[in-house]
Design a protein around this motif. Structure first.
Motif, PDB file in Angstrom:
ATOM      1  N   LYS A  12       0.819  -1.215   0.000  1.00 51.31           N
ATOM      2  CA  LYS A  12       0.000   0.000   0.000  1.00 51.31           C
ATOM      3  C   LYS A  12       0.848   1.258   0.000  1.00 51.31           C
ATOM      4  O   LYS A  12       0.504   2.242  -0.658  1.00 51.31           O
ATOM      5  CB  LYS A  12      -0.972   0.005   1.181  1.00 51.31           C
ATOM      6  CG  LYS A  12      -0.307   0.021   2.528  1.00 51.31           C
ATOM      7  CD  LYS A  12      -1.311  -0.018   3.670  1.00 51.31           C
ATOM      8  CE  LYS A  12      -0.608  -0.130   5.002  1.00 51.31           C
ATOM      9  NZ  LYS A  12       0.426   0.883   5.243  1.00 51.31           N
ATOM     10  N   SER A  13       1.972   1.250   0.740  1.00 55.97           N
ATOM     11  CA  SER A  13       2.809   2.449   0.827  1.00 55.97           C
ATOM     12  C   SER A  13       3.472   2.789  -0.497  1.00 55.97           C
ATOM     13  O   SER A  13       3.850   3.935  -0.732  1.00 55.97           O
ATOM     14  CB  SER A  13       3.879   2.267   1.916  1.00 55.97           C
ATOM     15  OG  SER A  13       3.271   2.079   3.180  1.00 55.97           O
ATOM     16  N   ASP A  55       1.363   7.786  -2.237  1.00 52.59           N
ATOM     17  CA  ASP A  55       1.763   9.125  -2.672  1.00 52.59           C
ATOM     18  C   ASP A  55       1.262   9.422  -4.085  1.00 52.59           C
ATOM     19  O   ASP A  55       0.739  10.510  -4.357  1.00 52.59           O
ATOM     20  CB  ASP A  55       3.288   9.273  -2.624  1.00 52.59           C
ATOM     21  CG  ASP A  55       3.820   9.378  -1.198  1.00 52.59           C
ATOM     22  OD1 ASP A  55       3.050   9.752  -0.299  1.00 52.59           O
ATOM     23  OD2 ASP A  55       5.002   9.080  -0.980  1.00 52.59           O
ATOM     24  N   ALA A  56       1.415   8.450  -4.976  1.00 48.92           N
ATOM     25  CA  ALA A  56       0.955   8.643  -6.350  1.00 48.92           C
ATOM     26  C   ALA A  56      -0.570   8.781  -6.392  1.00 48.92           C
ATOM     27  O   ALA A  56      -1.114   9.561  -7.186  1.00 48.92           O
ATOM     28  CB  ALA A  56       1.399   7.477  -7.229  1.00 48.92           C
ATOM     29  N   PHE A  57      -1.258   8.040  -5.536  1.00 52.23           N
ATOM     30  CA  PHE A  57      -2.716   8.134  -5.481  1.00 52.23           C
ATOM     31  C   PHE A  57      -3.152   9.525  -5.034  1.00 52.23           C
ATOM     32  O   PHE A  57      -4.097  10.097  -5.579  1.00 52.23           O
ATOM     33  CB  PHE A  57      -3.276   7.068  -4.529  1.00 52.23           C
ATOM     34  CG  PHE A  57      -4.767   7.055  -4.449  1.00 52.23           C
ATOM     35  CD1 PHE A  57      -5.527   6.403  -5.411  1.00 52.23           C
ATOM     36  CD2 PHE A  57      -5.428   7.699  -3.417  1.00 52.23           C
ATOM     37  CE1 PHE A  57      -6.915   6.398  -5.333  1.00 52.23           C
ATOM     38  CE2 PHE A  57      -6.811   7.700  -3.326  1.00 52.23           C
ATOM     39  CZ  PHE A  57      -7.558   7.048  -4.301  1.00 52.23           C
ATOM     40  N   CYS A  58      -2.453  10.081  -4.056  1.00 46.71           N
ATOM     41  CA  CYS A  58      -2.783  11.432  -3.589  1.00 46.71           C
ATOM     42  C   CYS A  58      -2.563  12.460  -4.700  1.00 46.71           C
ATOM     43  O   CYS A  58      -3.364  13.389  -4.870  1.00 46.71           O
ATOM     44  CB  CYS A  58      -1.946  11.787  -2.363  1.00 46.71           C
ATOM     45  SG  CYS A  58      -2.447  10.890  -0.876  1.00 46.71           S
ATOM     46  N   PRO A 113      -8.721  19.564  -8.679  1.00 48.76           N
ATOM     47  CA  PRO A 113      -7.794  20.665  -8.420  1.00 48.76           C
ATOM     48  C   PRO A 113      -8.328  21.712  -7.452  1.00 48.76           C
ATOM     49  O   PRO A 113      -7.542  22.470  -6.869  1.00 48.76           O
ATOM     50  CB  PRO A 113      -7.549  21.258  -9.814  1.00 48.76           C
ATOM     51  CG  PRO A 113      -8.731  20.833 -10.628  1.00 48.76           C
ATOM     52  CD  PRO A 113      -9.122  19.495 -10.100  1.00 48.76           C
ATOM     53  N   ASN A 114      -9.623  21.745  -7.265  1.00 43.11           N
ATOM     54  CA  ASN A 114     -10.194  22.723  -6.332  1.00 43.11           C
ATOM     55  C   ASN A 114     -10.296  22.194  -4.902  1.00 43.11           C
ATOM     56  O   ASN A 114     -10.763  22.905  -4.013  1.00 43.11           O
ATOM     57  CB  ASN A 114     -11.582  23.151  -6.813  1.00 43.11           C
ATOM     58  CG  ASN A 114     -11.527  23.880  -8.136  1.00 43.11           C
ATOM     59  OD1 ASN A 114     -10.576  24.616  -8.403  1.00 43.11           O
ATOM     60  ND2 ASN A 114     -12.523  23.674  -8.970  1.00 43.11           N
ATOM     61  N   LYS A 115      -9.850  20.951  -4.697  1.00 40.44           N
ATOM     62  CA  LYS A 115      -9.879  20.332  -3.369  1.00 40.44           C
ATOM     63  C   LYS A 115      -8.442  20.134  -2.876  1.00 40.44           C
ATOM     64  O   LYS A 115      -7.590  19.651  -3.611  1.00 40.44           O
ATOM     65  CB  LYS A 115     -10.566  18.965  -3.422  1.00 40.44           C
ATOM     66  CG  LYS A 115     -12.034  19.018  -3.766  1.00 40.44           C
ATOM     67  CD  LYS A 115     -12.866  19.002  -2.509  1.00 40.44           C
ATOM     68  CE  LYS A 115     -14.346  18.845  -2.820  1.00 40.44           C
ATOM     69  NZ  LYS A 115     -15.178  18.926  -1.606  1.00 40.44           N
ATOM     70  N   GLU A 116      -8.192  20.490  -1.646  1.00 46.49           N
ATOM     71  CA  GLU A 116      -6.882  20.196  -1.065  1.00 46.49           C
ATOM     72  C   GLU A 116      -6.846  18.737  -0.615  1.00 46.49           C
ATOM     73  O   GLU A 116      -7.802  18.235  -0.030  1.00 46.49           O
ATOM     74  CB  GLU A 116      -6.598  21.104   0.125  1.00 46.49           C
ATOM     75  CG  GLU A 116      -5.226  20.859   0.757  1.00 46.49           C
ATOM     76  CD  GLU A 116      -4.938  21.762   1.932  1.00 46.49           C
ATOM     77  OE1 GLU A 116      -4.056  21.417   2.749  1.00 46.49           O
ATOM     78  OE2 GLU A 116      -5.598  22.820   2.051  1.00 46.49           O
ATOM     79  N   VAL A 117      -5.742  18.060  -0.909  1.00 49.93           N
ATOM     80  CA  VAL A 117      -5.569  16.667  -0.498  1.00 49.93           C
ATOM     81  C   VAL A 117      -4.616  16.631   0.699  1.00 49.93           C
ATOM     82  O   VAL A 117      -3.497  17.142   0.636  1.00 49.93           O
ATOM     83  CB  VAL A 117      -5.011  15.803  -1.647  1.00 49.93           C
ATOM     84  CG1 VAL A 117      -4.775  14.362  -1.164  1.00 49.93           C
ATOM     85  CG2 VAL A 117      -5.961  15.810  -2.839  1.00 49.93           C
ATOM     86  N   VAL A 118      -5.081  16.023   1.780  1.00 48.51           N
ATOM     87  CA  VAL A 118      -4.283  15.900   3.004  1.00 48.51           C
ATOM     88  C   VAL A 118      -3.869  14.443   3.144  1.00 48.51           C
ATOM     89  O   VAL A 118      -4.710  13.552   3.213  1.00 48.51           O
ATOM     90  CB  VAL A 118      -5.101  16.322   4.243  1.00 48.51           C
ATOM     91  CG1 VAL A 118      -4.295  16.097   5.523  1.00 48.51           C
ATOM     92  CG2 VAL A 118      -5.526  17.784   4.124  1.00 48.51           C
ATOM     93  N   ILE A 119      -2.560  14.176   3.180  1.00 46.44           N
ATOM     94  CA  ILE A 119      -2.070  12.822   3.375  1.00 46.44           C
ATOM     95  C   ILE A 119      -1.554  12.692   4.810  1.00 46.44           C
ATOM     96  O   ILE A 119      -0.851  13.576   5.311  1.00 46.44           O
ATOM     97  CB  ILE A 119      -0.969  12.454   2.351  1.00 46.44           C
ATOM     98  CG1 ILE A 119      -0.512  10.997   2.549  1.00 46.44           C
ATOM     99  CG2 ILE A 119       0.197  13.405   2.412  1.00 46.44           C
ATOM    100  CD1 ILE A 119       0.384  10.481   1.434  1.00 46.44           C
TER     101      ILE A 119
END
Length: 212
Positions: free
Chosen positions: A20-21, A25-28, A36-42
């Motif tokens: 999974k790891s 990162d690529a999925f995020c 693009p109008n949404k911030e992604v928090v990992i």
């Protein structure tokens, strides 16, 4: 599933060595490109906050009583929810977490033998919202892999933590508990056949339909 918040919550799950790891990162980045109008928090568990990261170090490296371990996992999760996850979801962000509560059921429950009843109580205590619902991911991507294959993969990477040192029987029990949770929550879970090549897995993740 219907969300009680304007954001979208995704968790990545699977036994150590499932891969999974490799993809998170690529999925995020993919989510950021699609929305693009949404911030992604990992983020990750245990961890995600300064206190959570301190607890992570203890949990992954220090021998302790099973119930102490479970309580510390949920203590770290309480901080994580309060400080990171809920504020981000209320702000309409996409949260992607490397593990969430399913991991506690799989590792402390399936693998280590803590009763499901106690884990259910902790889940209710920490994740119950004012409207009576439980805070859960909208989508859980489960990387499913036989314990023996995962064991072979783990032997080729970094120095193992205390969980990664556990035997094959432990990881088979962890896997089966993950699958039990997935069977009980089919609308939330998407199971990835982690025996496939990384390229095939990534191609599958790119075609995953997510409705925000």
């Amino acid at each position: 599933m219907t969300s009680p918040h304007p954001g979208y919550f995704i968790s990545f799950e699977g036994i150590d060595g499932a891969g999974k790891s490799t993809h998170i990162d690529a999925f995020c980045k993919l989510m950021q490109e699609r929305y693009p109008n949404k911030e992604v928090v990992i983020t990750r568990e245990p961890g995600g906050t300064p206190l959570g990261e301190q607890l992570r170090n203890l949990l992954l490296n220090t021998p302790m009583n099973l119930e102490t371990e479970a309580l510390l996992m949920f203590a770290a999760r309480q901080e994580h929810i309060t400080q990171v996850i809920e504020p981000a979801l209320q702000a309409g962000k996409i949260v992607v977490s490397d593990r969430f509560t399913d991991a506690s059921f799989a590792y402390q429950g399936g693998g280590r033998g803590l009763s499901v009843a106690k884990l259910n109580d902790l889940e209710q205590w920490i994740q119950a919202r004012p409207d009576g619902t439980l805070l859960q991911p909208n989508l859980t991507i489960l990387f499913d892999l036989p314990g023996k294959v995962a064991e072979e993969r783990r032997s080729k990477v970094r120095a193992p933590d205390k969980f990664e040192k556990m035997n094959l029987d432990f990881f088979e029990k962890v896997r089966q508990e993950y699958l039990r949770r997935a069977h009980e929550n089919p609308k939330r879970f998407h199971i990835v056949d982690a025996t496939k090549t990384p390229e095939d897995i990534w191609n599958g993740l790119q075609t995953l339909q997510i409705q925000l």
